[in-house]
Design a protein around this motif. Sequence first.
Motif, PDB file in Angstrom:
ATOM      1  N   LYS A  20       0.831  -1.211   0.000  1.00 53.81           N
ATOM      2  CA  LYS A  20       0.000   0.000   0.000  1.00 53.81           C
ATOM      3  C   LYS A  20       0.865   1.261   0.000  1.00 53.81           C
ATOM      4  N   PHE A  21       1.924   1.266   0.800  1.00 51.19           N
ATOM      5  CA  PHE A  21       2.820   2.416   0.875  1.00 51.19           C
ATOM      6  C   PHE A  21       3.476   2.696  -0.474  1.00 51.19           C
ATOM      7  N   ILE A  22       3.952   1.642  -1.123  1.00 51.15           N
ATOM      8  CA  ILE A  22       4.608   1.820  -2.421  1.00 51.15           C
ATOM      9  C   ILE A  22       3.601   2.259  -3.475  1.00 51.15           C
ATOM     10  N   ARG A  23       2.424   1.661  -3.488  1.00 50.83           N
ATOM     11  CA  ARG A  23       1.392   2.030  -4.475  1.00 50.83           C
ATOM     12  C   ARG A  23       0.954   3.479  -4.332  1.00 50.83           C
ATOM     13  N   GLN A  24       0.871   3.988  -3.109  1.00 46.01           N
ATOM     14  CA  GLN A  24       0.399   5.364  -2.930  1.00 46.01           C
ATOM     15  C   GLN A  24       1.412   6.372  -3.468  1.00 46.01           C
ATOM     16  N   HIS A  25       2.656   5.966  -3.638  1.00 44.91           N
ATOM     17  CA  HIS A  25       3.648   6.886  -4.174  1.00 44.91           C
ATOM     18  C   HIS A  25       3.540   7.028  -5.680  1.00 44.91           C
ATOM     19  N   ASP A  26       2.659   6.269  -6.269  1.00 47.98           N
ATOM     20  CA  ASP A  26       2.381   6.419  -7.696  1.00 47.98           C
ATOM     21  C   ASP A  26       1.397   7.559  -7.937  1.00 47.98           C
ATOM     22  N   ASP A  27       0.725   7.993  -6.867  1.00 46.47           N
ATOM     23  CA  ASP A  27      -0.252   9.071  -6.993  1.00 46.47           C
ATOM     24  C   ASP A  27       0.455  10.391  -7.280  1.00 46.47           C
ATOM     25  N   LYS A  28      -0.123  11.162  -8.168  1.00 49.59           N
ATOM     26  CA  LYS A  28       0.440  12.461  -8.516  1.00 49.59           C
ATOM     27  C   LYS A  28      -0.053  13.490  -7.507  1.00 49.59           C
ATOM     28  N   ARG A  29       0.847  14.049  -6.743  1.00 52.73           N
ATOM     29  CA  ARG A  29       0.487  15.034  -5.716  1.00 52.73           C
ATOM     30  C   ARG A  29       1.220  16.342  -5.995  1.00 52.73           C
ATOM     31  N   GLU A  30       0.755  17.052  -6.982  1.00 51.93           N
ATOM     32  CA  GLU A  30       1.443  18.257  -7.428  1.00 51.93           C
ATOM     33  C   GLU A  30       1.426  19.384  -6.403  1.00 51.93           C
ATOM     34  N   ASP A  31       0.548  19.315  -5.410  1.00 49.89           N
ATOM     35  CA  ASP A  31       0.499  20.370  -4.401  1.00 49.89           C
ATOM     36  C   ASP A  31       1.451  20.077  -3.231  1.00 49.89           C
ATOM     37  N   ASP A  32       2.175  18.987  -3.313  1.00 53.90           N
ATOM     38  CA  ASP A  32       3.089  18.572  -2.260  1.00 53.90           C
ATOM     39  C   ASP A  32       4.518  18.971  -2.650  1.00 53.90           C
ATOM     40  N   PHE A  33       5.212  19.698  -1.767  1.00 55.07           N
ATOM     41  CA  PHE A  33       6.577  20.142  -2.045  1.00 55.07           C
ATOM     42  C   PHE A  33       7.491  18.967  -2.380  1.00 55.07           C
ATOM     43  N   ALA A  34       7.362  17.884  -1.653  1.00 57.96           N
ATOM     44  CA  ALA A  34       8.227  16.721  -1.869  1.00 57.96           C
ATOM     45  C   ALA A  34       8.076  16.175  -3.291  1.00 57.96           C
ATOM     46  N   ALA A  54       8.334  -6.298  -6.814  1.00 58.27           N
ATOM     47  CA  ALA A  54       8.725  -7.631  -7.280  1.00 58.27           C
ATOM     48  C   ALA A  54       9.198  -8.471  -6.099  1.00 58.27           C
ATOM     49  N   SER A  55       9.943  -7.862  -5.189  1.00 55.51           N
ATOM     50  CA  SER A  55      10.422  -8.581  -4.001  1.00 55.51           C
ATOM     51  C   SER A  55       9.269  -9.031  -3.110  1.00 55.51           C
ATOM     52  N   LEU A  56       8.206  -8.253  -3.122  1.00 57.14           N
ATOM     53  CA  LEU A  56       7.031  -8.567  -2.309  1.00 57.14           C
ATOM     54  C   LEU A  56       6.046  -9.478  -3.048  1.00 57.14           C
ATOM     55  N   GLY A  57       6.379  -9.841  -4.278  1.00 59.58           N
ATOM     56  CA  GLY A  57       5.486 -10.682  -5.071  1.00 59.58           C
ATOM     57  C   GLY A  57       4.249  -9.932  -5.520  1.00 59.58           C
ATOM     58  N   ALA A  58       4.368  -8.617  -5.681  1.00 61.70           N
ATOM     59  CA  ALA A  58       3.204  -7.792  -6.016  1.00 61.70           C
ATOM     60  C   ALA A  58       3.443  -6.933  -7.256  1.00 61.70           C
ATOM     61  N   LEU A  59       4.351  -7.353  -8.111  1.00 64.24           N
ATOM     62  CA  LEU A  59       4.662  -6.562  -9.307  1.00 64.24           C
ATOM     63  C   LEU A  59       3.423  -6.328 -10.166  1.00 64.24           C
ATOM     64  N   ASP A  60       2.526  -7.308 -10.214  1.00 64.34           N
ATOM     65  CA  ASP A  60       1.316  -7.160 -11.030  1.00 64.34           C
ATOM     66  C   ASP A  60       0.347  -6.124 -10.470  1.00 64.34           C
ATOM     67  N   ASP A  61       0.574  -5.663  -9.245  1.00 65.83           N
ATOM     68  CA  ASP A  61      -0.270  -4.621  -8.656  1.00 65.83           C
ATOM     69  C   ASP A  61       0.090  -3.223  -9.147  1.00 65.83           C
ATOM     70  N   MET A  62       1.202  -3.114  -9.867  1.00 65.31           N
ATOM     71  CA  MET A  62       1.639  -1.800 -10.345  1.00 65.31           C
ATOM     72  C   MET A  62       0.981  -1.483 -11.684  1.00 65.31           C
ATOM     73  N   PRO A  63       0.684  -0.196 -11.919  1.00 66.63           N
ATOM     74  CA  PRO A  63       0.067   0.213 -13.191  1.00 66.63           C
ATOM     75  C   PRO A  63       1.135   0.306 -14.289  1.00 66.63           C
ATOM     76  N   LYS A  64       1.467  -0.828 -14.859  1.00 65.40           N
ATOM     77  CA  LYS A  64       2.594  -0.912 -15.789  1.00 65.40           C
ATOM     78  C   LYS A  64       2.440   0.007 -16.999  1.00 65.40           C
ATOM     79  N   GLY A  65       1.237   0.097 -17.534  1.00 67.96           N
ATOM     80  CA  GLY A  65       1.013   0.946 -18.702  1.00 67.96           C
ATOM     81  C   GLY A  65       1.306   2.404 -18.432  1.00 67.96           C
TER      82      GLY A  65
END
Length: 115
Positions: A20-34, A54-65
């Motif tokens: 969940k932590f890794i997936r949320q970093h895919d979100d575009k947060r343009e109002d965030d300085f970081a 991939a290490s967590l066995g969850a590579l297919d959970d990523m939005p590859k496209g």
Amino acid sequence: MAEGNGDKELQTLLREKHVKFIRQHDDKREDDFAYWAVSHLRVSGYYWGLCAMASLGALDDMPKGSILSFVRSCRHKSGGYGGSPGHDPHLLYTLSAVQVHALIGALEELDKESI
């Protein structure tokens, strides 16, 4: 984990929380300085995130496209890749772009001659 540590929760990988932590970093947060402070690392960040998933066995959970679409937008006319769209090409980000393509299984999409 360290020997002698009696806390069972510290000895357990909380896989779903990591995913969940890794997936949320895919979100575009343009109002965030970081978001802007690390824009030059974005292509490498996708590589690191894909490796972790991939290490967590969850590579297919990523939005590859959408990841590939973003990485393609970082390609420079010289054939190299920048860390983000509009950034100058650099060997590090070109390597990360190739690694992203490899992890996703899209090496055939790369223009190998220009790289």
